[in-house]
Scaffold this motif. Structure first.
Motif, PDB file in Angstrom:
ATOM      1  N   ASP A  38       0.794  -1.270   0.089  1.00 15.62           N
ATOM      2  CA  ASP A  38       0.127   0.272   0.189  1.00 15.62           C
ATOM      3  C   ASP A  38       0.627   1.197  -0.279  1.00 15.62           C
ATOM      4  OD1 ASP A  38      -1.500   1.913   0.442  1.00 15.62           O
ATOM      5  OD2 ASP A  38      -2.709   1.138   1.751  1.00 15.62           O
ATOM      6  N   GLU A  39       0.923   1.477  -0.735  1.00 18.22           N
ATOM      7  CA  GLU A  39       2.149   2.525  -0.900  1.00 18.22           C
ATOM      8  C   GLU A  39       1.652   4.230  -0.538  1.00 18.22           C
ATOM      9  OE1 GLU A  39       5.242   2.580  -3.319  1.00 18.22           O
ATOM     10  OE2 GLU A  39       4.296   0.601  -3.960  1.00 18.22           O
ATOM     11  N   GLN A  40       0.461   4.147  -0.231  1.00 18.53           N
ATOM     12  CA  GLN A  40       0.024   5.693   0.079  1.00 18.53           C
ATOM     13  C   GLN A  40       0.519   5.718   2.019  1.00 18.53           C
ATOM     14  OE1 GLN A  40      -4.447   6.657   0.183  1.00 18.53           O
ATOM     15  NE2 GLN A  40      -3.495   8.684   1.561  1.00 18.53           N
ATOM     16  N   LYS A  41      -0.033   4.785   2.431  1.00 18.50           N
ATOM     17  CA  LYS A  41       0.213   3.873   3.881  1.00 18.50           C
ATOM     18  C   LYS A  41       1.724   4.053   3.861  1.00 18.50           C
ATOM     19  CE  LYS A  41      -3.164   2.965   6.508  1.00 18.50           C
ATOM     20  NZ  LYS A  41      -3.633   3.573   7.837  1.00 18.50           N
ATOM     21  N   THR A  42       2.723   3.251   3.250  1.00 15.72           N
ATOM     22  CA  THR A  42       3.939   3.167   3.392  1.00 15.72           C
ATOM     23  C   THR A  42       4.702   4.535   2.978  1.00 15.72           C
ATOM     24  OG1 THR A  42       3.956   0.940   2.480  1.00 15.72           O
ATOM     25  CG2 THR A  42       5.547   2.182   2.523  1.00 15.72           C
ATOM     26  N   ALA A  43       3.408   5.502   2.977  1.00 16.28           N
ATOM     27  CA  ALA A  43       4.459   6.924   2.635  1.00 16.28           C
ATOM     28  C   ALA A  43       4.347   7.635   4.152  1.00 16.28           C
ATOM     29  CB  ALA A  43       4.129   7.668   1.099  1.00 16.28           C
ATOM     30  N   GLU A  44       3.191   7.202   4.115  1.00 17.11           N
ATOM     31  CA  GLU A  44       2.676   8.174   5.367  1.00 17.11           C
ATOM     32  C   GLU A  44       3.609   7.127   6.154  1.00 17.11           C
ATOM     33  OE1 GLU A  44      -1.748   8.052   6.269  1.00 17.11           O
ATOM     34  OE2 GLU A  44      -1.869   8.733   4.110  1.00 17.11           O
ATOM     35  N   GLN A  53       8.180  -1.492   4.307  1.00 10.60           N
ATOM     36  CA  GLN A  53       6.504  -1.236   3.443  1.00 10.60           C
ATOM     37  C   GLN A  53       5.324  -2.374   4.538  1.00 10.60           C
ATOM     38  OE1 GLN A  53       7.147  -3.383   0.016  1.00 10.60           O
ATOM     39  NE2 GLN A  53       8.297  -1.203  -0.812  1.00 10.60           N
ATOM     40  N   ARG A  56      -1.295  -4.317   2.047  1.00 13.50           N
ATOM     41  CA  ARG A  56      -2.510  -4.692   1.983  1.00 13.50           C
ATOM     42  C   ARG A  56      -3.365  -5.712   1.444  1.00 13.50           C
ATOM     43  NH1 ARG A  56      -6.298  -1.590  -2.587  1.00 13.50           N
ATOM     44  NH2 ARG A  56      -4.723  -1.356  -3.790  1.00 13.50           N
TER      45      ARG A  56
END
Length: 108
Positions: A38-44, A53, A56
């Motif tokens: 999950d790119e968005q959660k990883t960035a957050e 990482q 999901r």
């Protein structure tokens, strides 16, 4: 006897007038699915200083990919006793802690 028949007919008519939409039946699905980053959660999380990482869980239902959250929203009403839905909810609670994991308790 006529009263009983009248009550039965009234009950049938009232049940036919229900405004509730029918709930989609729960399909047979492998709840383990596959894990995707999950790119968005990883960035957050990386912005908060948490390395690694965040994964999901994605389920394949009749050729369509759905996240576990979307599956629960679509097929599992809040007060269901369906075994698949209760297992999915338990898996979601585990996944919400630190992201989806391959290692689930026995029986899930």
């Amino acid at each position: 006897m006529p009263r009983i028949a009248l009550l039965a007919a009234t009950g049938l008519l009232l049940s036919a007038c229900s405004n509730e939409e029918p709930v989609a039946s729960v399909p047979a699905v492998d709840l383990h699915g596959r894990l995707e980053v999950d790119e968005q959660k990883t960035a957050e999380r990386q912005a908060q200083g948490i390395e690694g990482q965040y994964y999901r869980r994605v389920l394949n239902i009749e050729g369509t990919d759905l996240s576990l959250d979307d599956f629960l929203n679509r097929y599992c009403p809040t007060e269901t006793r369906d075994e698949t839905c209760s297992k999915a909810l338990r898996i979601k609670k585990i996944d919400d802690v630190a992201g989806a994991t391959r290692f689930l308790p026995k029986g899930l």
